[in-house]
Design a protein around this motif. Structure first.
Motif, short mmCIF file in Angstrom:
data_model
loop_
_atom_site.label_atom_id
_atom_site.label_comp_id
_atom_site.label_asym_id
_atom_site.label_seq_id
_atom_site.Cartn_x
_atom_site.Cartn_y
_atom_site.Cartn_z
N ALA A 135 -12.90 1.33 7.00
CA ALA A 135 -11.59 0.93 7.58
C ALA A 135 -11.33 0.94 8.87
CB ALA A 135 -10.53 1.70 6.75
N HIS A 187 -12.95 -2.50 10.08
CA HIS A 187 -12.15 -3.35 9.71
C HIS A 187 -10.83 -3.86 10.45
CE1 HIS A 187 -10.44 -6.38 6.94
NE2 HIS A 187 -9.21 -5.72 7.17
N VAL A 197 -4.96 4.31 12.37
CA VAL A 197 -4.64 3.53 11.20
C VAL A 197 -3.32 4.01 10.66
CG1 VAL A 197 -5.64 3.06 8.70
CG2 VAL A 197 -7.13 2.89 10.89
N HIS A 245 -1.40 -0.20 8.04
CA HIS A 245 -2.71 -0.67 7.70
C HIS A 245 -3.06 -0.41 6.36
CE1 HIS A 245 -2.59 0.19 12.12
NE2 HIS A 245 -3.07 -1.36 12.12
N MET A 246 -2.71 0.55 5.82
CA MET A 246 -3.24 1.31 4.52
C MET A 246 -2.19 1.35 3.59
SD MET A 246 -6.82 1.05 4.33
CE MET A 246 -7.20 2.29 3.02
N GLY A 260 -4.98 -2.67 3.73
CA GLY A 260 -6.02 -2.21 2.79
C GLY A 260 -5.39 -1.53 1.56
N LYS A 291 -5.64 1.92 -1.14
CA LYS A 291 -6.18 3.06 -1.73
C LYS A 291 -5.52 3.45 -3.22
CE LYS A 291 -6.54 8.17 -1.22
NZ LYS A 291 -6.44 9.46 -0.45
N ARG A 310 -10.72 -6.69 2.76
CA ARG A 310 -10.22 -5.59 3.55
C ARG A 310 -10.49 -4.41 2.82
NH1 ARG A 310 -4.32 -7.02 0.83
NH2 ARG A 310 -5.09 -9.27 0.81
N PRO A 311 -10.27 -3.26 3.56
CA PRO A 311 -10.82 -1.76 2.93
C PRO A 311 -10.10 -1.76 1.38
CG PRO A 311 -10.20 -1.72 5.20
CD PRO A 311 -9.61 -3.11 4.77
N TRP A 344 -10.34 1.37 -1.31
CA TRP A 344 -10.64 2.92 -1.48
C TRP A 344 -10.38 3.02 -2.98
CZ3 TRP A 344 -9.23 6.50 3.15
CH2 TRP A 344 -9.72 5.88 4.43
N TYR A 385 -9.22 10.10 9.33
CA TYR A 385 -7.77 9.40 8.89
C TYR A 385 -6.79 10.35 8.61
CZ TYR A 385 -11.04 5.66 8.36
OH TYR A 385 -12.20 4.58 8.57
#
Length: 272
Positions: free
Chosen positions: A13, A16, A31, A52-53, A97, A99, A124-125, A127, A253
């Motif tokens: 991530a 990316h 992030v 971002h996530m 991203g 998760k 994109r990431p 998870w 992270y």
């Protein structure tokens, strides 16, 4: 295009977001996260935010043993105003991203089928998370490691696996950290994997587990940590800075809550 999308899934991530110029340095702390984006309102807020996530929880409607649609909820809830299908529709139009945290095996197969339908739009990431081992003070049921890994990798061999331990934290006693048996069992499970793996670790338990977690991280350069926290947990910014000093900053992270999140980012110069 699907092959390219899959390729992007095996990228860290941090790489990316650096490559797409959304963070300035190869630093996992840069992030930004949105946690528990489960309801329609929370998912909409997350989609429009500057993170971002986005992290969210998936279970089958009706809870464990339920046979309904995959919905966005965290136990003990068993219902939600948001299905995974609707959630993906909202998030797919962003550049964020994802998760997805699974609490039971039953929800995984139908959820991955839904993810399969939109994977060409997800460069994109991504998870996929489950707690597969018993951890410090952990009394929740674990998700069967072999079945989880077999199912996920049969759909998506390159996806980032987020593999955790069930944990507990008690305010009125000394809380033990992740011990050698826990990290060695995790290393054993991960030794045959080829994709990136991140280990979610509870902020209040990391400081007393530095030797064990450093050893685990040394087993492969594909490994990272994701520091998270329970709402009631007591831990300090100093604890977070100690984690930062002991690990490669590109491999950790921080999905943590306020006020520690902002205080930590200020202390390391990522926020004013």
């Amino acid at each position: 295009m699907a092959a390219e999308a899959q390729g992007a899934w095996s990228e860290e991530a941090v790489d990316h977001f650096l490559r797409s110029q959304r963070i300035r340095a190869r630093d996992g702390a840069a992030v930004r996260w949105f946690h528990a984006a489960n309801s329609k309102a929370r998912a909409r807020e997350a989609a429009r935010s500057d993170v971002h996530m986005i992290e969210a929880d998936v279970l089958l409607r009706g809870g464990k043993g339920g046979n309904g649609d995959p919905i966005m909820a965290h136990p003990p809830e068993t219902d939600s105003d948001n299905t995974l299908q609707e959630w993906l529709k909202e998030i797919v139009n962003t550049n964020k991203g994802i998760k997805l945290d699974f609490k039971s095996l039953e929800a995984i197969w139908p959820s991955l089928e839904l993810l399969e339908h939109v994977k060409q739009h997800l460069r994109r990431p991504i998870w996929i998370n489950a707690d597969i081992l018993q951890g410090p003070n952990g009394d929740n049921a674990v998700v069967d490691a072999k079945e989880f890994l077999d199912t996920v990798t049969s759909f998506f061999p390159n996806v980032t696996l987020s593999l955790g331990w069930t944990t507990g934290w008690h305010p009125d006693k000394h809380n033990k950290g992740y011990d050698w048996m826990m990290v060695k069992e995790m290393a054993q499970i991960c030794s045959t994997l080829s994709q990136p793996v991140t280990f979610p670790v509870r902020a209040a338990l990391v400081r007393q587990s530095i030797s064990e977690l450093c050893w685990l991280m040394q087993q492969s350069d594909r490994y990272s940590l994701t520091v998270w926290t329970g709402k009631e947990d007591v831990y300090s910014v100093e604890d977070l800075l100690y984690i930062r000093e002991n690990f490669d900053k590109s491999r950790v992270y921080y999905d943590i809550l306020e006020p520690q999140n902002s205080e930590f980012k200020k202390a390391i110069g990522l926020e004013q």
